[in-house]
Design an enzyme around this catalytic site. Sequence first.
Site, PDB file in Angstrom:
ATOM      1  N   GLU A 284      -4.930   3.080   6.914  1.00 49.78           N
ATOM      2  CA  GLU A 284      -4.327   2.765   4.647  1.00 49.78           C
ATOM      3  C   GLU A 284      -5.458   3.704   4.741  1.00 49.78           C
ATOM      4  O   GLU A 284      -4.850   4.885   3.471  1.00 49.78           O
ATOM      5  CB  GLU A 284      -5.222   2.071   4.869  1.00 49.78           C
ATOM      6  CG  GLU A 284      -4.620   0.273   3.406  1.00 49.78           C
ATOM      7  CD  GLU A 284      -5.741  -0.127   2.527  1.00 49.78           C
ATOM      8  OE1 GLU A 284      -6.549   0.161   3.214  1.00 49.78           O
ATOM      9  OE2 GLU A 284      -4.888   0.181   1.665  1.00 49.78           O
TER      10      GLU A 284
ATOM     11  N   ARG B 154       0.532  -1.325  -0.102  1.00 50.85           N
ATOM     12  CA  ARG B 154       0.004   0.079  -0.387  1.00 50.85           C
ATOM     13  C   ARG B 154       1.019   1.563  -0.136  1.00 50.85           C
ATOM     14  O   ARG B 154       0.817   2.011   0.283  1.00 50.85           O
ATOM     15  CB  ARG B 154      -0.189  -0.129   1.127  1.00 50.85           C
ATOM     16  CG  ARG B 154      -2.139  -1.169   1.301  1.00 50.85           C
ATOM     17  CD  ARG B 154      -3.120  -0.979   0.081  1.00 50.85           C
ATOM     18  NE  ARG B 154      -4.052  -1.629   0.489  1.00 50.85           N
ATOM     19  CZ  ARG B 154      -3.976  -3.268   0.503  1.00 50.85           C
ATOM     20  NH1 ARG B 154      -3.281  -4.390   0.063  1.00 50.85           N
ATOM     21  NH2 ARG B 154      -5.099  -4.201   0.552  1.00 50.85           N
TER      22      ARG B 154
ATOM     23  N   SER C 242     -10.586  -0.848   3.387  1.00 51.84           N
ATOM     24  CA  SER C 242      -9.516  -1.800   4.923  1.00 51.84           C
ATOM     25  C   SER C 242      -9.290   0.193   5.274  1.00 51.84           C
ATOM     26  O   SER C 242      -9.081   0.398   4.903  1.00 51.84           O
ATOM     27  CB  SER C 242      -8.435  -2.363   4.777  1.00 51.84           C
ATOM     28  OG  SER C 242      -8.816  -3.518   3.877  1.00 51.84           O
TER      29      SER C 242
END
Length: 335
Positions: free
Chosen positions: A331, A159, A232
């Site tokens: 995130e 990520r 998420s």
Amino acid sequence: MITKEYSKDLSGKNTFRMAVSCRSFIEYDSVADLFELDFEEMLQPVKHIGAGSNLLFTQDFKGTILHSKVNFIEKLPHDHVSVGAGVVFDDFCAWAASEGLWGPENLSYIPGEVGAAAVQNIGAYGVEAKDIIKTVYAYDIEEEEFVKFDVSECAYGYRESLFKTPEVKDRYIITHVVFALSRQPRPRLDYSKALSALKEDPELTPLKVREAVTAIRKEKLPEVGKVGSAGSFFKNPVVTAEVYDAVVKAAAGAEVPHYDAGDGMVKIPAAWLIEQCGWKGRRSGNAGVWEKQPLVLINATGRALPEEIVALEDKIRSSVKQKFGISLSCEVEHL
Ligand code: EPU
């Protein structure tokens, strides 16, 4: 074509459905339009968004929100495909599967658009966007020129990417991405039992994998459009062996799920840490924790205020810190 709106309500432009506004909202539908835009004249700050599926607007946005509607999928030689930044990522996955091309099938049904997928290095079921990206094309706002990055220059990690680093964040506007796909079967099915079962199929196609992945996601995650969320909310922490041992101790006999993250590091699912702290399925005002996947925070009533989501985030973060000594990182980008 470029369209400009002022005092725009953004509740339909972020999947958390935060009822905030921005002072100026600009959409464009061709790469050449970027030359026409005067970035210095825009109300500042300027933020380019995709489908708003990985964002939390914490307040009204004081500047300009930009959005790409560059919407093409073009076949290139050698099963390479050029895809506009404004294409819905799942439309690209559906297109590839319908063409019998392997590559993005494990990333099916992830909300968001292609440009943001390349910034965020989206990932699911053992595959990350970087595994299929060949080249990222962008417009450099500072130099007012088009640039391209080979995948090796994008500094991709879990990520993470060059485009998220503080030095260049918001400098490059991704215009399109070239993906390297394949007609040769290359299924990646080791992530879960449901996918492993497909290994028995002698006539496996990318479409079958796409359908299995979509079914898993529909089962586990809130449906975008019905329940506000940004997928998420936290990242899965990657910790040292010592920290992992401390988690095992704190778990007092419960088995701690974990994955080898290389270099002696261990990845622990944040979902498990959050569930152990008792948050799974809980509500806090209009905000909540998804009952089937506690990594996902939700706008439970559709009326949640940004501060309710942030308050819940803080509470979860402190319980995980207190019980396991791990600081969860987000995130989702906060604006
Ligand atoms: N788990 C629990 N309780 C739960 C759910 C999961 O303890 O209620 C534990 C289990 O040990 C399970 C593990 O968490 O084996 C992993 O769960 P899951 O397979 O659902 O994946 P994840 O690590 O929680 C990541 C991505 C998801 C992606 C899935 C599938 C991140 C931050 N999230 O979640 O991505 O769909 O893997 O590959 O890496 C997103 O980025 O928005 C997203 C949904």
